[in-house]
Scaffold this motif. Sequence first.
Motif, PDB file in Angstrom:
ATOM      1  N   GLY A 264       0.822  -1.199   0.000  1.00  0.00           N
ATOM      2  CA  GLY A 264       0.000   0.000   0.000  1.00  0.00           C
ATOM      3  C   GLY A 264       0.843   1.231   0.000  1.00  0.00           C
ATOM      4  N   SER A 265       0.304   2.329  -0.411  1.00  0.00           N
ATOM      5  CA  SER A 265       1.034   3.589  -0.485  1.00  0.00           C
ATOM      6  C   SER A 265       0.253   4.694   0.192  1.00  0.00           C
ATOM      7  CB  SER A 265       1.313   3.947  -1.957  1.00  0.00           C
ATOM      8  OG  SER A 265       0.100   4.031  -2.663  1.00  0.00           O
ATOM      9  N   ALA A 266      -0.406   4.357   1.262  1.00  0.00           N
ATOM     10  CA  ALA A 266      -1.207   5.356   1.957  1.00  0.00           C
ATOM     11  C   ALA A 266      -0.329   6.482   2.467  1.00  0.00           C
ATOM     12  CB  ALA A 266      -1.945   4.682   3.121  1.00  0.00           C
ATOM     13  N   GLU A 267      -0.835   7.693   2.328  1.00  0.00           N
ATOM     14  CA  GLU A 267      -0.092   8.855   2.783  1.00  0.00           C
ATOM     15  C   GLU A 267      -0.125   8.905   4.302  1.00  0.00           C
ATOM     16  OE1 GLU A 267       1.673  10.994   1.148  1.00  0.00           O
ATOM     17  OE2 GLU A 267       1.281  10.072  -0.796  1.00  0.00           O
ATOM     18  N   ALA A 268       1.009   9.102   4.906  1.00  0.00           N
ATOM     19  CA  ALA A 268       1.099   9.230   6.365  1.00  0.00           C
ATOM     20  C   ALA A 268       2.125  10.302   6.670  1.00  0.00           C
ATOM     21  CB  ALA A 268       1.474   7.907   7.007  1.00  0.00           C
ATOM     22  N   GLN A 269       1.765  11.228   7.496  1.00  0.00           N
ATOM     23  CA  GLN A 269       2.639  12.338   7.826  1.00  0.00           C
ATOM     24  C   GLN A 269       3.556  11.961   8.982  1.00  0.00           C
ATOM     25  OE1 GLN A 269       2.793  15.126   6.049  1.00  0.00           O
ATOM     26  NE2 GLN A 269       1.251  14.230   4.694  1.00  0.00           N
ATOM     27  N   PRO A 270       4.783  12.547   9.044  1.00  0.00           N
ATOM     28  CA  PRO A 270       5.663  12.310  10.196  1.00  0.00           C
ATOM     29  C   PRO A 270       4.995  12.762  11.495  1.00  0.00           C
ATOM     30  CG  PRO A 270       6.853  13.367   8.390  1.00  0.00           C
ATOM     31  CD  PRO A 270       5.412  13.401   8.022  1.00  0.00           C
ATOM     32  N   ALA A 271       5.310  12.071  12.562  1.00  0.00           N
ATOM     33  CA  ALA A 271       4.733  12.405  13.860  1.00  0.00           C
ATOM     34  C   ALA A 271       5.277  13.738  14.354  1.00  0.00           C
ATOM     35  CB  ALA A 271       5.044  11.296  14.863  1.00  0.00           C
ATOM     36  N   LEU A 272       4.404  14.602  14.785  1.00  0.00           N
ATOM     37  CA  LEU A 272       4.799  15.925  15.263  1.00  0.00           C
ATOM     38  C   LEU A 272       5.356  15.817  16.679  1.00  0.00           C
ATOM     39  CD1 LEU A 272       4.873  18.988  14.722  1.00  0.00           C
ATOM     40  CD2 LEU A 272       2.577  19.114  15.715  1.00  0.00           C
ATOM     41  N   LEU A 273       6.555  16.356  16.883  1.00  0.00           N
ATOM     42  CA  LEU A 273       7.205  16.329  18.191  1.00  0.00           C
ATOM     43  C   LEU A 273       7.215  17.716  18.805  1.00  0.00           C
ATOM     44  CD1 LEU A 273      10.320  14.058  17.521  1.00  0.00           C
ATOM     45  CD2 LEU A 273       8.086  13.382  18.400  1.00  0.00           C
ATOM     46  N   SER A 274       7.166  17.757  20.117  1.00  0.00           N
ATOM     47  CA  SER A 274       7.259  19.027  20.845  1.00  0.00           C
ATOM     48  C   SER A 274       7.934  18.772  22.184  1.00  0.00           C
ATOM     49  CB  SER A 274       5.863  19.636  21.053  1.00  0.00           C
ATOM     50  OG  SER A 274       5.045  18.745  21.792  1.00  0.00           O
ATOM     51  N   GLY A 275       8.307  19.842  22.840  1.00  0.00           N
ATOM     52  CA  GLY A 275       8.902  19.723  24.161  1.00  0.00           C
ATOM     53  C   GLY A 275      10.248  19.035  24.135  1.00  0.00           C
ATOM     54  N   HIS A 276      10.493  18.177  25.117  1.00  0.00           N
ATOM     55  CA  HIS A 276      11.799  17.537  25.248  1.00  0.00           C
ATOM     56  C   HIS A 276      12.081  16.570  24.106  1.00  0.00           C
ATOM     57  CE1 HIS A 276       9.219  14.376  26.984  1.00  0.00           C
ATOM     58  NE2 HIS A 276      10.197  13.542  26.703  1.00  0.00           N
TER      59      HIS A 276
END
Length: 526
Positions: A264-276
């Motif tokens: 499959g080639s479903a679009e998935a965005q990188p996980a957004l990181l914040s803080g430490h």
Amino acid sequence: MLAVAALIVLPVAAVLGSWLEWNEQTAGILREMVATVLPGYAFTSLILCVAVGIGVAVVGTLAAAAVTLFDFPGRRFFEWALLLPLAMPAYVVAYAYTDFLQFSGPMQGWLRSTFGLEGRVFPEVRNTAGAAVVFVFTLYPYVYLLARAALAERAAHLMEAARLLGAPLATRVLRVAIPLARPAVAAGVALALMETLADFGVASYFGIQTFTTGIYKAWLAMDNRVAAAQLATTLLAVVVVLLAMEHRAQRRMRFSAARGARAGSAEAQPALLSGHRAVTSIALCTLPILAGFVLPVLFMLRPLAADWSVLPWDRFLQWAWNSVRLGALSATLAVAVAVLLASSLRRGSDAITRGVVRLAGLGYAIPGAVIVVGLLLPVGWLQSVAPQVPAVYWVTGTVLGVVWAYLVRFMSVALQSVQSGYSRIPASFDDSARMLGTGRLALLTRVHWPLLRGSAAAAALLVFVDVMKELPATLLLRPFNTDTLAVVAYQLARDERLGEAALPSLALVLVGLLPVLLLSRSVRRA
């Protein structure tokens, strides 16, 4: 075609043929080597390879996972900036850190004067551990590039599926994403280890007894070509094993990519990181860039800013001209031969053409010291048979020998770029040209070449930069009074004139930035 095959095969065949000189004297030399130096060479090379392999795997994989799987401030910058250490020859980084961190360097001097300390503050830099650190931070981009491509192709949508199934972030990274990149990491580690074994500058400058320095010493210091050839054979066998590992990993990468495409080639965005977590990702990406590029450049700029009069400006232009001349000549010949080989392979994939192309691809994996031994051994045999033939002068006293070594070493670089360009030319173009009565030469010059100019230019640039940075072959085969920037930087550093070595070293870094910028441009496009 046969001439090209002979050009590529001769160094390897000569090294392997050295075993045909088996006699009592040769057996005695080999026994002496096994009893004295060979175990030390093998142990040091093994320890260095293990340390470098683990280091580049960890640093390259973490950096690739950070910029591919996560989104944090500065991610777009780090995507291409992590390639910058590719511009740094490992021996230049070794000179920079030694100059700054040695006992008489500015760092230890400042600490002693500021805090009233005495004696050595830091441990000695020039040892096996120091060499491993230098190699890790200059060679990790091999793993980073391949692992990043593997993770970008398949990992994002699988991590998204794992998230929907309730898997925590650490589990998604360690049990889903990283296993997908294992073939790519293995291929990158194999490439880094081949570069480590081929190195001469760092090992020689740090006084480490590796196989490459052993070949150099056996040939020049001990004046024993048989011992040098036998060491070269051992090193060549290790390189062949690493090359087989790299090819196997590449095949597994293609298999995994095909399976990932079907999955499959479903679009998935990188996980957004914040803080430490975002701070940790930024630190993981900043450390390799600082250690492998920024700090060495700053350390080399210090002598330039401190005292310009110390630097050898009067001879710099001559060294630069020698480097540019050899690089341009080698790049032109390599691209010309690569175009001929690739066009022959396109016209008809017969056994001879395929064999020559495969042999040309082996050259980049062969260390420069092995190529030098392979070129000089036939010269010695020829002189023993026909002493009146000045064969040694042909190979070691002119540009012929050093350009020959460059072609053997870097032909595969040009060939890969040209073949990549050919893969984008439809076969229908050839059929249409032949139907209009176009001959072979006209097909190459009027149809293929206009479409290959971009790939040929990229191939010429890569070969040019590799030739500029090549040290062992140049050091042994260069013509008299034809010192290059790489040779001069090594000689000045060996004489502890590290401030003067900064100028040619920085010039090599500037030249090395050209293909890195080209590569980073393609990374940004992707």
